[in-house]
Design a protein around this motif. Structure first.
Motif, PDB file in Angstrom:
ATOM      1  N   GLN A   1       0.848  -1.208   0.000  1.00 39.26           N
ATOM      2  CA  GLN A   1       0.000   0.000   0.000  1.00 39.26           C
ATOM      3  C   GLN A   1       0.880   1.252   0.000  1.00 39.26           C
ATOM      4  OE1 GLN A   1      -2.813   0.026   3.274  1.00 39.26           O
ATOM      5  NE2 GLN A   1      -3.579  -2.024   2.721  1.00 39.26           N
ATOM      6  N   GLN A   2       1.940   1.205   0.800  1.00 44.11           N
ATOM      7  CA  GLN A   2       2.857   2.357   0.855  1.00 44.11           C
ATOM      8  C   GLN A   2       3.582   2.543  -0.480  1.00 44.11           C
ATOM      9  OE1 GLN A   2       5.351   1.679   4.266  1.00 44.11           O
ATOM     10  NE2 GLN A   2       3.734   2.230   5.720  1.00 44.11           N
TER      11      GLN A   2
ATOM     12  N   ARG B   1       2.667   9.714  -5.458  1.00 44.10           N
ATOM     13  CA  ARG B   1       3.347  10.983  -5.123  1.00 44.10           C
ATOM     14  C   ARG B   1       4.459  11.295  -6.125  1.00 44.10           C
ATOM     15  NH1 ARG B   1       4.978   9.321   0.497  1.00 44.10           N
ATOM     16  NH2 ARG B   1       6.352  11.132   0.483  1.00 44.10           N
TER      17      ARG B   1
ATOM     18  N   HIS C   1       1.259   4.273  -2.710  1.00 45.75           N
ATOM     19  CA  HIS C   1       1.137   5.675  -2.292  1.00 45.75           C
ATOM     20  C   HIS C   1       2.347   6.478  -2.783  1.00 45.75           C
ATOM     21  CE1 HIS C   1      -0.108   9.106  -0.040  1.00 45.75           C
ATOM     22  NE2 HIS C   1       0.970   9.078   0.751  1.00 45.75           N
TER      23      HIS C   1
END
Lengths: 167, 181
Positions: free
Chosen positions: A37-38, A45, A41
């Motif tokens: 998930q990170q 970004r 993310h």
């Protein structure tokens, strides 16, 4: 599904480019894996950072410079004269086949004709005559066959008089 | 009158129509320029590469077959010329590369747009050439992974790997800028 497999497919997943079945597997993994998930993310970004970067505008007259060079190239190609290789490349493929067929047929007809008109080891009668007396066609010996009493015969008689007879 | 597709224009170019080629150039000059600039980071080099790409396409027009979209075809030519350019270019050792951005928020806020662009460009320049091209086509030109694979003459799996490694490196290089997002 392993985290490594998910990470490598995150770009395609984020853009919705994966097959539905694979996308569903990835989504299921993401629901359970905080690390992935990170990663997703961070990818978003990073895409935002890169998307904000501006690029200098296209230089003024860029297209005009390309077209000037393009025209020069076309002129130089035209002035280089007829190029058979270039012409052959431009000819459509069916024409290549037709040209090859005409060539093969021409060669076959030529071979056939030479075989029927000139049997091996036998020359034509006319050729033998020509080889025996190459001057015959020009009739250069007409004087020997001159009729009696003719001017030519008289001339020959005078010329052939034995030496001393005239004294 | 409907606008002719790139592929139809290229078929006209194949028949010797230079006006159709001009249409192609006007339509795609900006993206050709962007890709070359993002890859090289130098305006003069980018112009040379982008210009040569169009001229190579014109030279090859008699053999053109619309098997792929023109855009992918253009990127394929650009990719080859960019890679060739890097191979021929001697390495330049310089100390003028922009400093790596500080992760502190105050430092980020002080960065002007120009400095952010420079930092992004410097980070791109540190990537290996094939990773850099994959990133340029993906994040700046929005090509799909499959289109990138076609443009770079490689497999989808290979492109996924290139992008994953490039992301990892860029996340480290641009950590400061990413704090804002």
């Amino acid at each position: 599904m392993r985290c490594e497999d998910v990470t490598t497919r995150l770009d395609a997943y984020a853009a919705g480019e994966l097959q539905p079945a694979l996308a569903a597997k990835l989504a299921a993994h993401l629901d359970l894996c905080e690390s992935c998930q990170q990663s997703l993310h961070r990818l978003k970004r990073l895409a935002a950072v890169l998307g904000q970067a501006s690029v200098p505008p296209v230089p003024d007259g860029f297209a005009a410079r390309i077209m000037a060079k393009a025209r020069n190239r076309r002129v130089s190609v035209a002035s280089a004269g007829w190029n058979p290789l270039r012409w052959w490349r431009l000819v459509p493929a069916p024409m290549h086949a037709a040209a090859a067929a005409v060539l093969v047929i021409g060669l076959a007809v030529g071979l056939l004709m030479s075989w029927t008109t000139l049997p091996a080891g036998q020359a034509a009668p006319g050729q033998a005559t020509v080889q025996a007396d190459p001057l015959a066609p020009y009739n250069v010996d007409y004087l020997t066959d001159a009729p009696d009493g003719s001017l030519a015969q008289t001339y020959l008689a005078l010329v052939s008089t034995p030496a001393g007879e005239g004294k | 009158m409907p606008t002719p597709s790139d592929e139809n224009l290229m078929l006209s170019v194949r028949d010797g129509n230079l006006a159709a080629f001009e249409w192609i150039v006007l339509r795609h000059q900006a993206e050709a320029w962007r890709v070359a600039y993002r890859f090289t980071g130098d305006a003069a080099e980018a112009e040379d590469i982008a210009q040569e790409s169009f001229l190579r396409i014109l030279d090859a027009a008699p053999r053109y077959k619309p098997t792929a979209t023109f855009r992918t075809y253009l990127f394929r030519v650009l990719n080859r010329l960019c890679i060739d350019h890097i191979r021929k270019k001697r390495p330049i050792f310089t100390d003028s590369l922009p400093q790596r951005t500080d992760t502190a928020p105050s430092a980020i806020q002080r960065l002007s747009d120009g400095e952010r662009d420079a930092a992004t460009q410097a980070a791109l320049a540190l990537l290996p050439t094939n990773q850099r091209m994959a990133v340029v086509l993906r994040y700046f030109e929005s090509l799909s992974v499959a289109e990138i694979a076609e443009a770079m003459g490689t497999s989808v799996k290979a492109v996924e790997g290139l992008l994953a490694r490039a992301r990892e490196r860029l996340e480290s290089l641009l950590a400061g800028l990413m704090e804002d997002f």
